[in-house]
Design a protein around this motif. Structure first.
Motif, short mmCIF file in Angstrom:
data_model
loop_
_atom_site.label_atom_id
_atom_site.label_comp_id
_atom_site.label_asym_id
_atom_site.label_seq_id
_atom_site.Cartn_x
_atom_site.Cartn_y
_atom_site.Cartn_z
N GLN A 1 -31.92 110.38 74.75
CA GLN A 1 -31.00 111.47 73.75
C GLN A 1 -31.29 109.70 72.17
N LEU A 2 -31.34 109.00 72.20
CA LEU A 2 -31.76 108.12 71.17
C LEU A 2 -33.16 107.31 71.88
N VAL A 3 -33.72 106.89 70.71
CA VAL A 3 -34.30 105.81 71.58
C VAL A 3 -34.73 104.85 69.63
N GLN A 4 -34.28 103.08 70.47
CA GLN A 4 -34.36 101.99 68.97
C GLN A 4 -35.90 101.65 69.44
N VAL A 5 -36.31 101.37 67.93
CA VAL A 5 -38.07 100.93 67.88
C VAL A 5 -37.81 99.74 66.72
N ILE B 1 -30.70 100.23 61.37
CA ILE B 1 -29.69 99.02 61.66
C ILE B 1 -29.76 98.05 61.42
N GLY B 2 -29.77 97.01 61.50
CA GLY B 2 -29.44 95.41 61.33
C GLY B 2 -30.09 94.77 60.13
N GLU B 3 -29.44 93.37 59.78
CA GLU B 3 -29.91 92.62 59.12
C GLU B 3 -31.60 92.42 58.35
N LEU C 1 -34.11 90.28 58.78
CA LEU C 1 -34.48 89.61 59.78
C LEU C 1 -35.08 90.47 61.09
N GLN C 2 -34.12 91.03 61.17
CA GLN C 2 -34.35 92.15 62.56
C GLN C 2 -33.65 93.54 62.29
N CYS C 3 -34.03 94.01 62.18
CA CYS C 3 -34.38 96.09 61.88
C CYS C 3 -34.49 95.91 62.89
N PHE C 4 -34.26 97.32 62.98
CA PHE C 4 -34.57 98.76 64.32
C PHE C 4 -34.47 100.01 63.80
N LEU C 5 -34.92 100.67 64.12
CA LEU C 5 -34.90 102.45 63.77
C LEU C 5 -34.37 102.82 64.82
N ILE C 6 -33.35 104.17 64.94
CA ILE C 6 -32.43 104.76 66.08
C ILE C 6 -33.14 105.13 65.75
N ILE C 7 -33.90 106.32 66.22
CA ILE C 7 -34.82 107.23 66.32
C ILE C 7 -33.57 109.07 67.49
N SER C 8 -33.32 109.29 66.82
CA SER C 8 -32.32 111.08 67.60
C SER C 8 -33.83 111.77 67.91
N LEU C 9 -34.14 111.85 69.96
CA LEU C 9 -35.31 113.25 69.60
C LEU C 9 -34.74 114.13 70.06
#
Length: 132
Positions: free
Chosen positions: A22-26, A51-53, A55-63
């Motif tokens: 359902q979710l993927v983190q990129v 999400i994230g601070e 320095l290290q940010c991520f995208l949480i994608i809901s398929l």
């Protein structure tokens, strides 16, 4: 360190799709954020959040899936322009994917957009990927 962040993002989405996640983190970059916004506008994903601070940010994608068998809305993703071979198209040569059923994501001077929008605005640019 990943050299081609777009190809990395497409591969992560493709793998999560095949595994019916359902979710993927990129990893978040300006370009991946803009491509995900285009996917959201075109209805290929449900939502995304960052999400994230700093320095290290991520995208949480809901398929997005359809039906009881959880058939994926995204059938395939293909990277067109690579770091070793850039692919450009002027406003007359903007490609159509599967006769208009899919989309081509194009990086233009006015931002990242679909082939349909680029044709409408009379813009060309770098053809990043095909999604159908």
């Amino acid at each position: 360190m990943v050299n081609d962040t777009i190809a990395d993002m497409l591969t992560r989405i493709r793998n999560a799709n095949l595994a019916k996640h359902q979710l993927v983190q990129v990893p978040a970059t300006k370009m991946t954020r803009n491509i995900v916004k285009v996917l959201l506008e075109e209805g290929f994903i449900e939502y995304f959040e960052e999400i994230g601070e700093s320095l290290q940010c991520f995208l949480i994608i809901s398929l997005k899936y359809k039906g009881k068998k959880k058939n994926s809305v995204i059938t395939s993703l293909k990277r067109v322009s690579k770091p070793g071979l850039r692919v450009y198209a002027n406003h007359k040569e903007v490609p159509k994917v599967l006769g208009g059923l899919g989309i081509a994501v194009i990086s233009t001077s006015k931002g990242v957009m679909t082939d349909r929008k680029a044709r409408h605005h009379g813009l060309g640019g770098e053809v990043l990927c095909y999604i159908w």
